[in-house]
Design an enzyme around this catalytic site. Sequence first.
Site: not given
Length: 209
Positions: A137, A139
Site C-alpha cells: 500500500d 497511498r
Amino acid sequence: MTDLADIGSDVSHVERMVETRLPTAHGEFKAVGYLDSRWGHEQVALVYGEIAGTAPLTRLHSECLTGDVFASTRCDCGDQLAAAMRKVVAEGAGVIIYLKGHEGRGIGLLAKLAAMRLQEDGMDTVEANLALGLPVDARDFGVAARILHDLGVSEVRLLSNNPDKLESLRRNGIRVVERVPLLVQPNDDNLPYLRTKRERLDHLLPHLA
C-alpha cells in the site's frame, strides 16, 4: 481562502484552484478542486451542505478507475463511493475527498492490472503487489488532511473501514470523533479481495461470512 502553509510543515504544495456546483444523481454538491504540485495530482473535494463548525461525515475515497468508472465487481470501490454519496446527502452535510494517484493502493493502473492477472493465478492482492516488487500500500492520505484544513474542518466523523486512514488524519491534525462503517454487500468476485483486506490489512469488515 486558508493559507495551507500556516497549518504545518510540508503543506504549501496543496493549493485550492477552483470551485463550482456539481449536480449528481445523489444530490447537488460543491466541487472544490485542488492542485498537489508535489506529485502533479489534481484532487477534488465534494462538499454537501454546511460543514462549518461541525464534525462532518467524511469519506476519503481512493481513485479506482475499474471500480468507480467501469463498475468492476472485483472490488467494492464503486459501490462504496455511491454509498458514501448517499449517506452524506442523507446526513444533510458532509465531505467526500476523491484522491487521485491512489489507483491500485498507489501502484498505478497498469501495475494494478498486472496484479489482477497474478490474482487469477491464485495470489491475493498483497501477494500480487509484492510479486511485482511493489509496495502493498503506497497511498498517502496526508493530502486529504490538508484539504480538510483548507475547508475549515478540524474534526470529522470518518466514513471508512480502513484504520490507516483514521491514523493518518490524526497524525495530520484532524480529530476523528467517530468511525462510521461503510459496508457493502459482497459478491462472488470481490469476496476474496475483501477477505484479504480484513485478514491481512486489518480493515474492519465484520459483515463478511
